[in-house]
Design an enzyme around this catalytic site. Structure first.
Site, PDB file in Angstrom:
ATOM      1  CG  PHE A 186      -2.441  -3.314   1.685  1.00  0.00           C
ATOM      2  CD1 PHE A 186      -2.230  -2.233   2.491  1.00  0.00           C
ATOM      3  CD2 PHE A 186      -2.771  -4.449   2.023  1.00  0.00           C
ATOM      4  CE1 PHE A 186      -2.088  -2.667   3.714  1.00  0.00           C
ATOM      5  CE2 PHE A 186      -2.669  -4.688   3.353  1.00  0.00           C
ATOM      6  CZ  PHE A 186      -2.492  -3.567   4.296  1.00  0.00           C
ATOM      7  CE  LYS A 229      -5.027  -8.658  -7.983  1.00  0.00           C
ATOM      8  NZ  LYS A 229      -4.848  -7.937  -6.788  1.00  0.00           N
ATOM      9  CD  GLU A 244      -7.950  -6.292  -4.018  1.00  0.00           C
ATOM     10  OE1 GLU A 244      -8.376  -7.181  -3.119  1.00  0.00           O
ATOM     11  OE2 GLU A 244      -6.630  -6.738  -4.427  1.00  0.00           O
ATOM     12  CB  SER A 286      -1.384 -12.471   4.567  1.00  0.00           C
ATOM     13  OG  SER A 286      -2.134 -13.434   3.761  1.00  0.00           O
ATOM     14  CB  CYS A 295       6.299  -7.705   5.623  1.00  0.00           C
ATOM     15  SG  CYS A 295       7.664  -7.446   4.693  1.00  0.00           S
ATOM     16  CD  GLU A 341       2.020  -9.897   9.176  1.00  0.00           C
ATOM     17  OE1 GLU A 341       3.176  -9.230   8.893  1.00  0.00           O
ATOM     18  OE2 GLU A 341       1.687 -10.799   8.379  1.00  0.00           O
TER      19      GLU A 341
END
Length: 501
Positions: free
Chosen positions: A154, A178, A181, A231, A286, A386
């Site tokens: 995302f 993909k 969402e 992740s 990240c 994180e």
């Protein structure tokens, strides 16, 4: 508004929107206001089969399209992306929440990979040896894999797909993306841009949804590879599941990025860059700096400088000129505030508290202001985990060697930075540190597209990094041909100037 019909974000298959058959949907929310602005279609296994099937059907024709024509599509896509970048930046801000300037920067970094892919003919060249044996020639080629799956996060809804998609397409593959969402609008926008650029139907497809969609891609026999960013626990799951099915995988996981500040560093520069790298995109990167390691007696001065800058940041709706926007969802906000609570309870010094920020926004957005902790120890959750939010921790150590040992013990190895004016210390650091991407007086060392992106240890599963030469190799397979021809062949007569086609 109540009673307003919300937009539906569908799949994209074979050059058109595809509503699917699952009857399942998810909400897409404007993080700055808390309002649900759209619904996204969630795929069933049957939907995934249909979309992958469309890609598989289109692949042979694209594989056999000349490299010249494939690259022409890439160049056209590049021009369209330049012309329309403001459109997709607005979509990103509306669905993710990052400020418009940050969204525009994301598009620019993705565009670098498009431009790299425009030069792919040079990287697809094979080698040739004449008379390897008497009358025998040997040459090598690189060929596309087929249908490739890309699962993007995302936090970078356009940049991360562009890390993989242009190279995969230029190499002759068909793509099934993909997207997250949480913010899927950019993926559908990109599908239409590829179509406008002249990409044949079925070569770029979008599969929306949740874990059902992910598992369908991981297990599908016609999907030859998986590229993933997210992740670490999910990256490990993706890697283990897909490799068990015989797929090649590049799965980029999480991070805990350190910024080491030596006593000789320019502390004003270091403070500026700690704030930029710690709070940009509300810490949802990240490559964000989440731990500043202060060496020797500079801790108090460095904390004061970071505090002064942190307190001046404006938090609010990314369309209003704020410095920092909201987190992506209410769940993300609750997670981050929970870590702030835990940091206080563990005994860290809360220097700036972002839990009670008053943002410049309408409605009930998902805001946490910039948060600064001092005297953080390596056993605290705010250091070990994180957080993926605007929480910056100061860890104090006595020496350079203590700092290196601290960083090298961390299970993550994505990115790190050193701030110093000592060239010898910097050179030693880049040699000794066990991290994949290193910055010297650069806090976020994301490499240019012609280098490859990826970390070490639990920040990467698989051997291949994203984009650059490694990306080209990931999306192609090598083949070596040994040949002998007993008689020369003759062509017809054509006095026209030879042309590529």
């Amino acid at each position: 508004m109540a009673g307003t019909t919300k937009q539906t974000i569908n799949h994209w298959a074979a050059g058109a929107e595809f509503a699917g058959t699952s009857g399942r949907f998810g909400d897409v929310t404007d993080p700055a206001t808390g309002a649900v602005t759209a619904q996204v279609t969630y795929a069933s296994v049957e939907d995934a089969d249909q979309i992958v099937g469309a890609a598989a059907k289109a692949f042979p024709g694209w594989r056999d399209t000349s490299l010249t024509k494939r690259v022409q599509v890439l160049f056209r896509f590049r021009e369209l992306l330049n012309e329309r970048r403001d459109e997709v930046a607005a979509i990103i801000t509306a669905e993710h929440g990052k400020v418009l300037s940050d969204a525009a920067g994301e598009v620019n970094r993705g565009q670098e990979v498009v431009e790299f892919a425009c030069g792919i003919p040079h990287l697809l060249k094979g080698g040739f040896t004449e008379n390897a044996s008497t009358g025998v020639d040997v040459h090598s080629v690189r060929q596309p894999l087929g249908v490739v799956g890309i699962i993007s996060p995302f936090n970078f809804p356009i940049m991360v797909p562009l890390w993989f998609t242009p190279i995969a397409i230029a190499a002759g593959n068909a793509v099934v993306l993909k997207p997250s969402e949480k913010d899927p609008g950019a993926a559908l926008w990109m599908a239409k841009l590829w179509q406008e650029a002249g990409l044949p139907d079925g070569i770029f497809n979008v599969l929306n949804g949740d874990k059902v969609a992910v598992d369908a891609l991981l297990g599908h026999d016609q999907v030859k590879s998986i590229s993933f960013v997210g992740s670490t626990p999910i990256a490990k799951y993706v890697y283990e599941t897909a490799t068990a099915k015989g797929k090649r995988v590049q799965a980029l996981g999480g991070a805990k990025n350190h910024m080491l500040v030596l006593p000789d560093a320019d502390l004003d520069l270091a403070a500026d860059q700690a704030v930029n790298a710690g709070y940009g995109s509300a810490g949802e990167r990240c490559m964000a700096i989440s731990a500043v390691v202060a060496v020797g007696g500079i801790g108090d001065e460095l904390v004061d400088k970071i505090k002064e800058r942190t307190e001046k940041l404006r938090t609010g709706d990314g369309r209003r000129g704020a410095d920092m926007g909201p987190l992506v969802t209410q769940q993300a906000r609750e997670r981050v505030t929970g870590y702030i609570d835990a940091g206080q309870q563990a005994g860290a010094t809360l220097v700036v508290d972002g839990r009670d920020v008053t943002p410049d926004a309408d409605g009930s957005g998902f805001f946490v202001g910039p948060t600064l902790f001092d005297h953080v120890s390596p056993d605290m959750a705010i250091y070990t985990d994180e957080i993926f939010g605007p929480v910056l921790s100061i860890v104090r150590v006595e020496s350079y060697q203590d700092a290196v040992e601290l960083i090298n013990k961390n299970p993550y190895g994505n990115g790190t930075a050193i701030f110093t004016n000592d060239g010898g210390a910097a050179r030693r650091f880049q040699n000794e540190i066990e991290v994949g991407m290193i910055g010297i007086n650069v806090p976020i060392p994301v490499p240019m597209a012609y280098y490859s992106f990826g970390g070490w240890k639990s920040s990467l599963f698989g051997d291949t990094h994203a984009h650059g030469v490694e990306g080209v190799h990931f999306f192609t397979r090598g083949k070596v041909i040994t040949s002998r021809w007993l008689d020369p062949s003759h062509g017809g007569i054509n006095l026209g100037f030879p042309q590529n086609a």
